[in-house]
Scaffold this active site. Structure first.
Site, PDB file in Angstrom:
ATOM      1  N   ASP A 135       0.661  -0.970  -0.453  1.00  0.00           N
ATOM      2  CA  ASP A 135      -0.373   0.009  -0.125  1.00  0.00           C
ATOM      3  C   ASP A 135       0.671   1.825   0.005  1.00  0.00           C
ATOM      4  OD1 ASP A 135      -2.264  -0.806  -0.140  1.00  0.00           O
ATOM      5  OD2 ASP A 135      -2.830  -0.588   1.669  1.00  0.00           O
ATOM      6  N   ASP A 453      -9.538  -6.399  12.619  1.00  0.00           N
ATOM      7  CA  ASP A 453      -9.761  -7.553  12.688  1.00  0.00           C
ATOM      8  C   ASP A 453     -11.010  -8.192  13.663  1.00  0.00           C
ATOM      9  OD1 ASP A 453      -9.056  -5.828  14.510  1.00  0.00           O
ATOM     10  OD2 ASP A 453      -6.742  -7.232  13.983  1.00  0.00           O
TER      11      ASP A 453
END
Length: 744
Positions: A135, A453
């Site tokens: 990224d 998460d």
């Protein structure tokens, strides 16, 4: 795929914890006794201090009930990979994901070691594929992976030939040669030295490229690229075209498209792109994701995970297998309290005894079809109807929809060549592909929180699935814990921010336990974790109570002559004995226990407090939360604790340290006021601060002792003067308000 297996592939072993249960119940009894004392004397004492103390202690009692629920029935899992190899004719495929976001904060050499360790695991190479998401859109990262793929052609065969246990080269090749060469042939010694030379050359090439900021070759795809505004680039860096079990796994590099007018959703967005691209290229039924600093420490890690998934008694129940997050070369006695050995043991083992541990974002194996949105109820549906219903939410890529249908039906039909999927892969990795789909909302990695998460783990449990906590020996994965105050604070702030975002969303576990398949006790586990973001508010009130009482010569704790003083004293001693026993049982030192107790106070009053404020600003529409990458340290040969200043707290110009410095200055002042008897004369005879308030102030000064030393030090170990001036101003305003209150 798997033949019937007579012997179980794993055992679920309950842990006996009679002593811990007893201590926890005693602490709960003392908390309730303290609340009862507060309530019965609320009318006599009245006032804001007594009411605030009652509210803070009520919150602490509620939190302890949640802790008691978590620790009540812990279990561990024992896996048997040898039985797996004997009983399964063909192992399933696994796609391995690695994410990185910044080549400065996450140096390429760290990523390289992670990838090399993944490529070298003990598993048929034709069943593995490694996907790297960059990224940061960095040519340095890509160049480093190109060079690493060349080194892998030497490293992977070497590891398999000699059954090397630690397969991250920076860890294995830095070992003492005398130990490494024990019981080894001269041929091995020669190859070991060759590996070391090759790895040093690899490190040198990467170091030179980093210093020059531009790799020593022209990468057209990276020229004049804005890291926040660029098209997709997908490179198949290595392909196991012959399907050799002892060859190299596939290696694919991806940096996804980003545009200024499209949200990128940070790591969750990157994971969804990896899921779609891998679904087109290899479509493995299982997916592993690790952070760029988490290398494989146990070469049989994948086999251990498959023991959980392929066991006949769990094949239709287990959604993901979470490995504990453990660290290498941690500083001695954990001075920053960020290794969290005891906390993670409690969380993993405790939740494993209920519906399963939470997903912690790294070192976790997922079933692909469950990430695609499959619930327990869907298992009874016909495959055709199920595939048609779910695939309608996956976007307009016909190739992806076909691969999703295959995954839901349990079919794995990868294409003959990875290159043949490139065009479709570019389509599904575009920043506009998710428009009008359910990606990030009902399937894949969910958006809207910095802790994606926990959010996806909650959704999976809400759909009725279980998870397991896999703890092989040696540990499957090791990472690097943040070092230094600023890095630790960045991580703690991000966690607090993300957890509160989930708590205040529609996915709050209180509601999902009522209207979904989340077990009640499991919902309490999630509530314990998510509500930790609110803890700074109550602790902040409690922290300033003793200072306020000393200044106005009042009290919020029983006085020495009151028998009720035994309750807070017993509570303080029992809680510390309980936590100390836990640390000693985990093999940690008394100093490690103290460091963790101290840093819990520091991080709560600094990083987590700022996380709370940032979420409040987001809720009121005043600002948006920002995902901050935790800086990673470069791998080194020296280990963790050679520098005598390695454990000294470090500071930065960040305003995150203002609150901690303010608390220290306030309590230093109140201790001086208490010792010199400078309080304003009490208005009533029953008033007057006691030893309890003085002890609390002294205890807080001890907890913030690194800040005290930072007042007199310079450089990174000293608190910046601007922070001291701001904190002194805030401390003065608080003390002035206290004096005005006393006079009024």
């Amino acid at each position: 795929m798997a033949s019937p297996i007579c012997l179980p592939l794993h055992d679920r072993i309950p842990l006996r914890n009679t002593l811990q249960r007893t201590l926890n119940i005693i602490i709960l009894f003392l908390l309730l006794s303290l609340l009862t004392y507060r309530f019965l004397h609320l009318k006599n004492h009245g006032g804001l201090t007594w009411l605030l103390a009652f509210l803070c202690e009520s919150w602490l009692t509620l939190t302890w009930v949640l802790v008691l629920n978590l620790n009540w029935s812990p279990v561990i899992f024992k896996t048997y990979p040898d039985r797996l190899l004997q009983g399964v004719h063909e192992l399933p495929s696994v796609d391995m994901f690695v994410t990185t976001a910044d080549p400065v904060l996450e140096p390429p050499i760290i990523l390289v070691n992670t990838v090399l360790s993944l490529l070298a695991v003990d598993y048929p190479a034709q069943k593995l594929a490694c996907y790297v998401s960059d990224d940061g859109c960095s040519p340095l990262t890509y160049y480093s992976l190109v060079e690493a793929s060349k080194f892998a052609q030497l490293w992977v065969p070497f590891c398999r030939k000699y059954d090397i246990q630690v397969r991250a080269p920076f860890r294995y090749l830095s070992n003492d040669p005398i130990i490494t060469f024990s019981d080894r042939t001269k041929g091995f010694q020669h190859e070991w030295k060759r590996m070391k030379d090759e790895y040093e050359q690899l490190c040198h090439k990467i170091e030179v490229a980093v210093q020059k900021s531009v790799p020593p070759r022209d990468f057209a795809d990276f020229s004049n690229v804005d890291r926040n505004n660029h098209p997709t680039v997908i490179k198949v860096m290595w392909e196991n075209k012959e399907g050799l079990p002892d060859g190299l796994p596939h290696l694919v590099y991806i940096y996804r498209e980003k545009r200024h007018n499209h949200p990128n959703h940070y790591k969750a967005g990157a994971m969804n792109v990896l899921t779609r691209v891998s679904g087109l290229m290899t479509n493995a039924p299982y997916m592993l994701n690790v952070d760029c600093d988490m290398f494989v420490n146990n070469p049989k890690a994948v086999l251990h995970a498959m023991c959980m998934f392929l066991d006949s008694k769990s094949e239709s129940k287990i959604a993901f297998a979470q490995f504990p997050q453990e660290f290498y070369d941690g500083l001695k006695d954990d001075p920053y309290g960020n290794q969290m050995v005891v906390a993670l043991q409690h969380l993993g083992r405790g939740a494993a005894g209920i519906q399963g541990p939470m997903y912690t974002g790294t070192g976790c194996f997922h079933r692909r079809k469950i990430i695609y949105g499959l619930s327990v109820d869907d298992l009874g549906s016909t495959n055709a109807n199920l595939a048609e219903d779910i695939c309608s939410k996956f976007g307009n890529s016909k190739e992806l929809i076909k691969s999703v249908a295959d995954a839901l039906k349990g079919k794995t039909r990868p294409p003959n060549s990875l290159q043949s999927c490139i065009e479709a892969a570019y389509q599904v990795s575009g920043c506009g592909y998710e428009n009008g789909t359910s990606w990030g909302t009902k399937m894949g990695w969910l958006y809207g929180s910095a802790t994606e998460d926990v959010q996806i783990g909650l959704l999976i449990h809400k759909r009725g699935w279980r998870s397991c906590y896999c703890t092989p020996d040696p540990p499957a994965f090791l990472g690097c814990a943040p070092s230094g105050g600023p890095a630790t604070m960045t991580q703690q702030k991000r966690w607090a921010t993300g957890l509160l975002e989930i708590l205040f969303s529609r996915g709050c576990p209180i509601f999902t336990s009522l209207f979904a398949k989340l077990q009640w006790r499991q919902s309490l586990v999630y509530l314990l974790i998510l509500s930790s973001g609110l803890h700074p508010v109550f602790e902040l009130c409690y922290v300033f109570l003793p200072a306020y009482c000393i200044i106005v010569d009042s009290h919020f704790l029983p006085k020495v002559q009151e028998p009720a003083l035994c309750v807070p004293i017993a509570l303080f001693l029992t809680n510390n004995i309980n936590t100390l026993h836990e640390y000693l049982r985990a093999g940690l030192s008394v100093r490690a226990w103290w460091n963790n107790q101290r840093m819990t106070r520091v991080s709560t009053m600094t990083a987590r407090l700022f996380g709370f404020f940032s979420v409040m600003l987001k809720i009121f529409g005043l600002s948006e939360t920002v995902f901050e990458v935790t800086p990673k340290d470069q791998p080194s040969d020296s280990g963790g604790g050679d520098d005598h200043d390695a454990g000294s707290f470090t500071f930065s110009e960040s305003p995150i340290f203002v609150s901690g410095t303010t608390i220290l200055l306030v309590h230093l002042t109140t201790l001086v006021v208490s010792l010199l008897k400078l309080q304003y004369p009490p208005a009533h005879d029953e008033r007057g601060s006691g030893l309890g308030e003085a002890f609390c102030s002294s205890w807080l000064v001890l907890c913030f002792w690194p800040f005290f030393k930072g007042l007199f030090r310079k450089g990174k170990h000293g608190i910046p003067k601007a922070t001291i001036y701001k904190s002194a101003t805030l401390a003065f305003l608080f003390l002035f308000w206290c004096r005005r209150t006393a006079m009024g």
